[in-house]
Design an enzyme around this catalytic site. Structure first.
Site, PDB file in Angstrom:
ATOM      1  N   SER A  82       0.799  -1.220   0.000  1.00 28.13           N
ATOM      2  CA  SER A  82       0.000   0.000   0.000  1.00 28.13           C
ATOM      3  C   SER A  82       0.835   1.276   0.000  1.00 28.13           C
ATOM      4  O   SER A  82       0.282   2.382  -0.017  1.00 28.13           O
ATOM      5  CB  SER A  82      -0.939   0.010   1.216  1.00 28.13           C
ATOM      6  N   THR A 194      -2.105   3.775   3.931  1.00 30.21           N
ATOM      7  CA  THR A 194      -1.212   4.925   3.764  1.00 30.21           C
ATOM      8  C   THR A 194      -0.457   5.211   5.056  1.00 30.21           C
ATOM      9  O   THR A 194      -1.040   5.124   6.130  1.00 30.21           O
ATOM     10  CB  THR A 194      -2.080   6.154   3.438  1.00 30.21           C
ATOM     11  N   THR A 212       1.877   6.971  -0.166  1.00 29.04           N
ATOM     12  CA  THR A 212       0.964   5.851  -0.451  1.00 29.04           C
ATOM     13  C   THR A 212       1.037   5.434  -1.915  1.00 29.04           C
ATOM     14  O   THR A 212       1.452   6.225  -2.766  1.00 29.04           O
ATOM     15  CB  THR A 212      -0.485   6.276  -0.140  1.00 29.04           C
ATOM     16  N   ARG A 222      -5.943   8.450 -11.255  1.00 26.23           N
ATOM     17  CA  ARG A 222      -6.611   8.862 -10.019  1.00 26.23           C
ATOM     18  C   ARG A 222      -5.574   9.328  -8.980  1.00 26.23           C
ATOM     19  O   ARG A 222      -4.556   8.693  -8.776  1.00 26.23           O
ATOM     20  CB  ARG A 222      -7.416   7.695  -9.449  1.00 26.23           C
ATOM     21  N   VAL A 223      -5.879  10.438  -8.347  1.00 27.25           N
ATOM     22  CA  VAL A 223      -5.025  10.946  -7.270  1.00 27.25           C
ATOM     23  C   VAL A 223      -5.879  11.022  -6.011  1.00 27.25           C
ATOM     24  O   VAL A 223      -7.011  11.516  -6.054  1.00 27.25           O
ATOM     25  CB  VAL A 223      -4.463  12.340  -7.635  1.00 27.25           C
ATOM     26  N   ASP A 225      -6.040  11.696  -1.556  1.00 25.19           N
ATOM     27  CA  ASP A 225      -5.785  12.818  -0.645  1.00 25.19           C
ATOM     28  C   ASP A 225      -4.323  12.949  -0.252  1.00 25.19           C
ATOM     29  O   ASP A 225      -3.849  14.033   0.105  1.00 25.19           O
ATOM     30  CB  ASP A 225      -6.621  12.625   0.632  1.00 25.19           C
ATOM     31  N   THR A 245      -5.746   8.878   6.539  1.00 25.16           N
ATOM     32  CA  THR A 245      -5.644   7.616   5.813  1.00 25.16           C
ATOM     33  C   THR A 245      -7.053   7.146   5.503  1.00 25.16           C
ATOM     34  O   THR A 245      -8.008   7.562   6.154  1.00 25.16           O
ATOM     35  CB  THR A 245      -4.875   6.571   6.654  1.00 25.16           C
ATOM     36  N   GLY A 246      -7.175   6.297   4.505  1.00 31.60           N
ATOM     37  CA  GLY A 246      -8.505   5.811   4.134  1.00 31.60           C
ATOM     38  C   GLY A 246      -8.913   6.317   2.764  1.00 31.60           C
ATOM     39  O   GLY A 246      -8.055   6.640   1.940  1.00 31.60           O
TER      40      GLY A 246
HETATM   41  C1  SD4 Z   1      -5.866   7.335  -0.984  1.00 30.18           C
HETATM   42  N1  SD4 Z   1      -5.734   7.793   1.369  1.00 30.18           N
HETATM   43  O1  SD4 Z   1      -5.231   7.212  -2.024  1.00 30.18           O
HETATM   44  C2  SD4 Z   1      -5.098   7.129   0.266  1.00 30.18           C
HETATM   45  C3  SD4 Z   1      -4.840   5.689   0.402  1.00 30.18           C
HETATM   46  C4  SD4 Z   1      -5.591   5.000   1.350  1.00 30.18           C
HETATM   47  O2  SD4 Z   1      -7.261   3.370   1.592  1.00 30.18           O
HETATM   48  O3  SD4 Z   1      -5.438   5.304   2.504  1.00 30.18           O
HETATM   49  N2  SD4 Z   1      -6.409   4.064   0.855  1.00 30.18           N
HETATM   50  O4  SD4 Z   1      -7.054   7.598  -0.945  1.00 30.18           O
END
Ligand code: SD4
Length: 335
Positions: A82, A194, A212, A222-223, A225, A245-246
């Site tokens: 990840s 992340t 990440t 795609r980008v 946060d 994160t998330g």
């Molecule tokens: C994103 N926040 O690219 C990052 C990666 C992540 O679950 O945490 N994904 O959205």
């Protein structure tokens, strides 16, 4: 190894937070507080990252150097799908990396959707220090990295490629709560994602880093946060720092990390600020929020820290002179 580490459950805070009314803040809950220097990081793998950062901080080093050194650990970890090298690819098979860094003077640098360079956090720092810009994206970011001495490499490992081909069989896109990574198991849970890091050095200066490979199987281009200053990371040396994160789309929609820092400026503790930011996300899209994870982690100038997530399972690591491998179970809205 991680099973032996002490998992701290904030039971008192938990009992309080579950009954928290929208406008009522935890006046009676003492914030968790660390001596300086200190570094905190998202997820279980933050423990190893913190230890690298600690190597800088314990000798009186700068928070900026600490978070860069720390973030490079999961970026280089081949078992980790990840972040950085060996990250899971997008649906077209490209591993595209996002990262940003921010220092105590408000300087910041970022790379988005960058391919073929294993340490985006260091490229982000170079964007900050060597260019008049904040963000470089795609081929331009890779080109800049190569021009500044980074080596191009294939980031897609056979293992990640196998997982991607497996995914292609159904090609159903659904974010996995707490991980984009089904292979990396800690205890009986999938846990990590992340890495966001925040360090407060012995001079009391704050810096942060976030890196990440983003959501696995995302659309090409795609980008999330993570490379966006104010979304995945924000530092204001007068107040504190925050990282997330998330599912990045929900963090971007709410300018999450900036929101957390501004809430701390208004007097919220880091814990309260993270909780309020999570609740904003839930309030705007309650049905979406049930299906996804977003977690925030924050620290203020006093060394108080806290975290909050939509779903259970979010953890964060804390490292200071007293203890270098603390792992804390973050509180969550849904239990
Ligand atoms: C994103 N926040 O690219 C990052 C990666 C992540 O679950 O945490 N994904 O959205």
């Amino acid at each position: 190894m991680l099973n032996r580490r002490k998992f701290i459950t904030l039971t008192a805070a938990s009992a309080y937070l579950t009954t928290l009314a929208d406008k009522v803040l935890a006046q009676t809950t003492e914030p968790l507080k660390s001596t300086l220097p200190v570094v905190i990081s998202t997820w279980d793998f933050g423990v190893a990252a913190n230890q690298a950062a600690w190597g800088v901080l314990k000798n009186g080093g700068r928070a900026l150097d600490a978070v860069e050194a720390g973030a490079r650990i999961p970026e280089a970890d081949m078992k980790n799908h990840s972040v950085g090298r060996a990250g899971y690819p997008d649906r077209d098979g490209h591993v595209t990396l996002d990262a940003c860094i921010m220092d105590e003077q408000g300087n910041c640098g970022s790379v988005a959707a960058m391919e073929n360079i294993a340490h985006p956090i260091s490229v982000a720092r170079m964007v900050m220090e060597k260019t008049p810009h904040v963000m470089l994206a795609g081929d331009g970011a890779t080109q800049f990295a190569v021009e500044h001495g980074f080596t191009k490499e294939t980031l897609l490992t056979p293992e990640s490629e196998k997982a991607w081909k497996e995914w292609l069989k159904t090609a159903k896109y659904a974010p996995v709560i707490n991980s984009e990574n089904k292979d990396y198991k800690l205890g009986n849970k999938y846990n990590h994602d992340t890495i966001g890091m925040l360090a407060l050095d012995s001079k009391g200066n704050i810096s942060g880093a976030c890196t990440t490979s983003g959501m696995a199987w995302k659309l090409h281009g795609r980008v999330g946060d993570s490379p966006i200053i104010g979304a995945g990371l924000y530092v204001d040396n007068e107040v504190g720092g925050a990282t997330s994160t998330g599912v990045g789309e929900e963090v971007i929609r709410n300018v999450g990390s900036f929101l957390v820092v501004e809430l701390m400026r208004q007097g919220h503790s880091p814990q309260q600020a993270c909780e309020e930011a999570v609740k904003r996300i839930i309030k705007k899209k309650p049905e979406t929020a049930k299906q996804i994870q977003v977690g925030f982690l924050a620290i203020n100038k006093k060394g108080e820290y806290g975290a909050f997530a939509i779903q259970e399972g979010f953890s964060y690591a804390v490292c200071n002179a007293e203890k270098q491998d603390t792992l804390i179970k973050g509180e969550s809205f849904y239990k």
